[in-house]
Design a protein around this motif. Sequence first.
Motif, short mmCIF file in Angstrom:
data_model
loop_
_atom_site.label_atom_id
_atom_site.label_comp_id
_atom_site.label_asym_id
_atom_site.label_seq_id
_atom_site.Cartn_x
_atom_site.Cartn_y
_atom_site.Cartn_z
N GLY A 124 0.78 -1.24 0.00
CA GLY A 124 0.00 0.00 0.00
C GLY A 124 0.81 1.28 0.00
N LYS A 125 2.12 1.19 0.03
CA LYS A 125 2.96 2.39 0.00
C LYS A 125 3.84 2.37 -1.23
N THR A 126 4.24 3.56 -1.69
CA THR A 126 5.16 3.65 -2.82
C THR A 126 6.52 4.08 -2.31
N TYR A 127 7.54 3.33 -2.72
CA TYR A 127 8.92 3.60 -2.32
C TYR A 127 9.72 4.02 -3.55
N ALA A 128 10.71 4.86 -3.32
CA ALA A 128 11.54 5.34 -4.44
C ALA A 128 12.47 4.26 -4.95
N GLY A 129 12.92 3.37 -4.08
CA GLY A 129 13.88 2.35 -4.50
C GLY A 129 13.59 1.00 -3.89
N LEU A 130 14.15 -0.02 -4.50
CA LEU A 130 13.95 -1.39 -4.04
C LEU A 130 14.73 -1.70 -2.76
N SER A 131 15.81 -1.00 -2.53
CA SER A 131 16.63 -1.31 -1.36
C SER A 131 15.87 -1.06 -0.06
N GLU A 132 15.07 -0.03 -0.04
CA GLU A 132 14.28 0.26 1.16
C GLU A 132 13.29 -0.88 1.43
N ILE A 133 12.67 -1.39 0.39
CA ILE A 133 11.71 -2.50 0.53
C ILE A 133 12.45 -3.77 0.95
N ALA A 134 13.57 -4.05 0.31
CA ALA A 134 14.34 -5.25 0.65
C ALA A 134 14.79 -5.20 2.10
N SER A 135 15.19 -4.05 2.58
CA SER A 135 15.63 -3.91 3.97
C SER A 135 14.47 -4.10 4.93
N LEU A 136 13.29 -3.62 4.56
CA LEU A 136 12.09 -3.84 5.39
C LEU A 136 11.78 -5.33 5.52
#
Length: 162
Positions: A124-136
């Motif tokens: 449900g959120k938009t992130y600028a990069g994949l690294s932030e998502i991968a770290s989450l």
Amino acid sequence: MIQAPSSMKPADPAVEAELDRLATAPIVELRKRYREVLRTDPPKAFGPDLLRRSIAQRIQEKAYGGLSGPTKRLLDQLVKAMAAKPNGRLELPRRIKPGSELVRTWKGKTYRVVVRPDGFAYEGKTYAGLSEIASLIAGTNWNGPRFFGLRSKPEKAEDHGK
């Protein structure tokens, strides 16, 4: 004889005849034809084979079309990268189209990220990069493209006793 791929324009008999003539042309004629077609003197190191190939490529490019602008730019980038790191590893940039879904299974759970024009959508959120998502997801710092399988793991440098 070099022929145009079937997905392109059908072979032009005049072009094919000209390519056939190159196969038996003497080097003096090839150098002359090189000047006519490429509008520059041929490199002194070019023997008959390279002259034929260069002339044939240019003739076919004129008749059937050349590389697209984006492809030319990509090749220029790769040449610059290779010049900067002669022994380095080149990777083609991957362009993921908006709407694509990246799927990663981590510790038994499957995670899905949707590529958007403005970033990456996850839960449900938009992130600028994949690294932030991968770290989450992983709970520690990760290279996002590597985590989602978009980039290969770099090879370890050999230990030379240092």
